[in-house]
Design a protein around this motif. Structure first.
Motif, PDB file in Angstrom:
ATOM      1  N   MET A 172       0.987  -1.174  -0.050  1.00 20.07           N
ATOM      2  CA  MET A 172      -0.098  -0.194  -0.088  1.00 20.07           C
ATOM      3  C   MET A 172       0.790   1.130  -0.027  1.00 20.07           C
ATOM      4  O   MET A 172       1.866   1.173   0.608  1.00 20.07           O
ATOM      5  N   SER A 173       0.482   2.184  -0.577  1.00 23.51           N
ATOM      6  CA  SER A 173       1.275   3.623  -0.789  1.00 23.51           C
ATOM      7  C   SER A 173       0.736   4.356   0.420  1.00 23.51           C
ATOM      8  O   SER A 173      -0.261   4.541   0.679  1.00 23.51           O
ATOM      9  N   THR A 174       1.847   5.045   0.891  1.00 17.61           N
ATOM     10  CA  THR A 174       1.675   5.938   2.187  1.00 17.61           C
ATOM     11  C   THR A 174       1.342   7.188   1.761  1.00 17.61           C
ATOM     12  O   THR A 174       0.650   8.067   2.632  1.00 17.61           O
TER      13      THR A 174
ATOM     14  N   LEU B 210      -4.187   7.142   3.709  1.00 18.26           N
ATOM     15  CA  LEU B 210      -4.591   5.839   3.574  1.00 18.26           C
ATOM     16  C   LEU B 210      -6.059   5.613   3.566  1.00 18.26           C
ATOM     17  O   LEU B 210      -6.768   5.180   2.734  1.00 18.26           O
ATOM     18  N   ALA B 211      -6.533   6.678   4.484  1.00 21.93           N
ATOM     19  CA  ALA B 211      -8.085   6.502   4.797  1.00 21.93           C
ATOM     20  C   ALA B 211      -8.592   7.178   3.297  1.00 21.93           C
ATOM     21  O   ALA B 211      -9.910   6.796   3.033  1.00 21.93           O
ATOM     22  N   LYS B 212      -7.947   8.124   2.684  1.00 25.44           N
ATOM     23  CA  LYS B 212      -8.690   8.853   1.747  1.00 25.44           C
ATOM     24  C   LYS B 212      -8.551   8.042   0.469  1.00 25.44           C
ATOM     25  O   LYS B 212      -9.313   8.355  -0.380  1.00 25.44           O
TER      26      LYS B 212
ATOM     27  N   LYS C  85     -11.380  -5.269  12.436  1.00 25.30           N
ATOM     28  CA  LYS C  85     -10.630  -5.566  11.306  1.00 25.30           C
ATOM     29  C   LYS C  85     -10.253  -4.796  10.358  1.00 25.30           C
ATOM     30  O   LYS C  85     -10.360  -4.653   9.114  1.00 25.30           O
ATOM     31  N   PRO C  86      -9.182  -3.739  10.932  1.00 27.47           N
ATOM     32  CA  PRO C  86      -8.606  -2.708  10.066  1.00 27.47           C
ATOM     33  C   PRO C  86      -7.478  -3.214   9.084  1.00 27.47           C
ATOM     34  O   PRO C  86      -7.201  -4.230   9.528  1.00 27.47           O
ATOM     35  N   GLU C  87      -7.295  -2.448   8.160  1.00 27.46           N
ATOM     36  CA  GLU C  87      -6.145  -2.779   7.340  1.00 27.46           C
ATOM     37  C   GLU C  87      -4.825  -2.193   7.986  1.00 27.46           C
ATOM     38  O   GLU C  87      -3.846  -2.948   7.482  1.00 27.46           O
ATOM     39  N   VAL C  88      -4.827  -1.131   8.538  1.00 26.78           N
ATOM     40  CA  VAL C  88      -3.753  -0.585   9.033  1.00 26.78           C
ATOM     41  C   VAL C  88      -3.852  -0.065  10.470  1.00 26.78           C
ATOM     42  O   VAL C  88      -4.990   0.652  10.794  1.00 26.78           O
ATOM     43  N   VAL C  89      -3.149  -0.295  11.471  1.00 26.50           N
ATOM     44  CA  VAL C  89      -3.053   0.220  12.941  1.00 26.50           C
ATOM     45  C   VAL C  89      -1.930   0.791  13.327  1.00 26.50           C
ATOM     46  O   VAL C  89      -0.534   0.423  12.832  1.00 26.50           O
ATOM     47  N   VAL C  90      -2.021   1.928  14.073  1.00 20.43           N
ATOM     48  CA  VAL C  90      -0.947   2.782  14.553  1.00 20.43           C
ATOM     49  C   VAL C  90      -1.063   2.654  16.062  1.00 20.43           C
ATOM     50  O   VAL C  90      -2.185   2.951  16.670  1.00 20.43           O
TER      51      VAL C  90
END
Length: 456
Positions: A73-75, A115-117, A167-172
């Motif tokens: 995934m592109s940041t 990423l959300a965008k 079930k997110p795709e990215v977590v911080v």
């Protein structure tokens, strides 16, 4: 009955566990790294066991594993994508370290926004800030759209339940030192808590295919707080470098299972957050002095990127019997070695002079190709003769005074030409392998004496 252990000792460097304190760790051989922690009780199930199901453990052939471009995934930041190795890998665990206030939380919030965008489901978990504080920071970086959710929680058990439900795709995770597990009796930020919390996050990332970013605080020595085993558990380790008083930041990968560790990303801190610096050479050379002795331009390589920067030197007669040497941005011992080469091979009496070497802009680089630029900057200040400002210099210097070849000389020459430089001093071996480049004059030198005669 045997008395139960009340505490154990861990090594901060490698995570070695011992029942008693020792001055030197027997595993990594480091001194005074053993810290005492309460002994952890036996848990009913291992961390991360809730994401493993019976019958799902099955080996696979290499031919059965498919890889496509959608696995990354592109940041939204080209500089960050380059350092990560073409983007974020699904199911990876990334550790982001750096000094307080350097911009770790800011850039990760900007990445989450990008990423959300793009339609990704993102979860930002903070253990240090409230939701109102996060919103104030988010308003500063711009409008946030898409499925980006925020959670303020320190209990990793509750965080695991949220991740399994959402079930997110990215977590911080901001930051790992504030997280704790109830099964571990020690305080948050201790060796036991940091190690076990990272282990749970690793199981969640691999088992559910979630890309997890972990923010880690650093100690005064510049390493991530907690055991060094934390760096061994994650897939990628990123470090933010730079002074908080300076406007730019350097992002460097010290470990990367999915790409090179030689790439760097350059960012500038502005009011709306961190912005990319696509041409760091022009940025680092801005504000150069005119007709000043002791200042030369060198060309270095960071991965596949060529960077031009200014090497400054100041040589003044000492007022004491012992000459002083100072180096900022490069190896101090390397500067002493190069000055010894000048004294022995070129007969310059530098023992009576103080010498100060600085890499302008605050960059910290140790590539051998900077040797020739340091030597010519020292001699330029010693003779008080300025070097032509349109000249670029690079080359490695040996103990015999010879100028040795360096890698990727063509990339360095083309970068110098692109920024308007008209002369390039380089090793003669590199010049023999290069084709003539229109618009820039190449001067090949075989030793330090030839380089000094050609430039000064």
């Amino acid at each position: 009955m045997a008395k139960a252990k009340a505490s154990v000792f861990f090594c901060r460097e490698c995570g070695f566990e011992s029942s008693k304190w020792m001055g030197q760790c027997p595993a990594c051989r480091q001194w005074n790294t053993m810290v005492e922690e309460p002994a952890a009780g036996k848990a009913s199930s291992s961390p991360g066991s809730s994401i493993r199901r019976k019958g799902q453990v099955k080996p696979a052939l290499l031919s059965e594993i498919s890889i496509d471009e959608q696995d990354r995934m592109s940041t939204g930041f080209g500089e960050l994508d380059r350092v990560l190795g073409s983007g974020i890998v699904i199911g990876s665990l990334v550790l982001v370290g750096g000094d307080p206030g350097i911009g770790k939380s800011t850039i990760l919030l900007q990445v989450c926004r990008n990423l959300a965008k793009d339609g990704k489901k993102v979860l930002y978990i903070s253990g240090e800030e409230s939701l109102k504080q996060i919103k104030l920071r988010a308003n500063r970086i711009g409008e946030v759209t898409g499925d980006l959710r925020f959670l303020c929680e320190n209990n990793l058990g509750d965080i695991r339940e949220v991740m399994e439900a959402e079930k997110p795709e990215v977590v911080v995770i901001d930051s790992i030192q504030t997280m704790y597990m109830e099964e571990i009796t020690s305080a948050p930020g201790s060796v036991s808590q940091v190690r076990e919390c990272t282990n749970v996050l690793m199981q969640l990332a691999k088992g559910m295919g979630i890309a997890v970013f972990i923010v880690g605080h650093v100690t005064k020595e510049g390493v991530v707080a907690g055991p060094r085993v934390l760096e061994h558990m994650v897939d990628t380790v990123l470090y933010f470098e730079g002074e908080r008083t300076a406007s730019y930041r350097i992002l460097r990968a010290v470990k990367n299972r999915f790409g090179s560790t030689n790439e760097i990303g350059v960012f500038e801190m502005q009011e709306e957050g961190l912005c990319e610096v696509e041409n760091p050479s022009e940025f680092l050379l801005s504000g150069r002095p005119e007709d000043a002795s002791g200042a030369v331009v060198a060309c270095l390589m960071e991965g596949t990127r060529s960077i031009l920067l200014e090497v400054q030197a100041l040589v003044t007669e000492t007022n004491f019997g012992l000459a002083r040497r100072t180096a900022a941005g490069t190896d101090f011992n390397r500067v002493n070695l190069l000055m010894a080469v000048l004294e022995k091979r070129c007969r310059y009496d530098l023992g009576r002079f103080d010498a100060y070497v600085n890499i302008a802009g605050g960059m910290k680089l140790n590539e051998p190709a900077m040797d020739l630029a340091i030597i010519l900057a020292l001699i330029s200040s010693y003779k008080d003769r300025p070097v032509d400002p349109s000249t670029v210099i690079f080359g490695e210097v040996g103990l015999a005074g010879e100028v040795r070849a360096v890698s990727m000389a063509d990339h360095r020459v083309y970068e110098a030409k692109k920024l308007g430089f008209t002369t390039c001093v380089l090793p003669r071996l590199c010049m023999e392998r290069l084709k003539p480049v229109k618009g820039i004059r190449l001067i090949g030198v075989a030793n330090v004496r030839e380089a000094i005669a050609a430039v000064l």
